[in-house]
Design a protein around this motif. Structure first.
Motif: not given
Length: 123
Positions: A44-51, A56-57, A70-73, A77-79
């Motif tokens: 199944e698809r699983e959660f890795v990370a979010a920001i 907040t991470i 990380s993200r660069d608004n 783009t999110v990395y």
């Protein structure tokens, strides 16, 4: 409507690193929580990370300590930086955008998804 395009996947040897990128359409990018999920064959698809929009991470258990989101608004783009990769990290990695309520780790909470990028880790 938000469009998401992942890139940066590929073949890497165990112990190596990759940086995934997710470019978005960007009109209201700064308002969204951005997440990374992965799906391995037969699983199944699983959660890795979010920001969140406030940076907040959150990290899932499987890659915690080996990945950095990380993200660069300004670039819309999110990395996802992934280090010390293992064969069990082999999966399709998806970027997703969450604009409303719901659990941060739940796929159902994310309204928009990219096409995915393949990551293959050889032993």
């Amino acid at each position: 409507q938000v469009q998401l395009v992942e890139s940066g996947g590929g073949l890497v040897q165990a112990g190596g690193s990759l940086r995934l990128s997710c470019a978005t359409s960007g009109r209201t990018f700064g308002s969204y929580t951005m997440g990374w999920f992965r799906q391995a064959p037969g699983k199944e698809r699983e959660f890795v990370a979010a920001i969140s929009s406030g940076r907040t991470i959150y990290y899932g258990d499987s890659m915690k300590g080996r990945d950095t989101i990380s993200r660069d608004n300004a670039k819309n783009t999110v990395y996802l930086q992934m280090n010390s990769l293992k064969p069990e990290d082999t999966a399709v990695y998806y970027c997703a955008a969450k604009g409303g309520g719901g659990l941060i780790q739940s796929m159902a909470a994310y309204a928009y998804w990219g096409q995915g990028t393949q990551v293959t880790v050889s032993s």
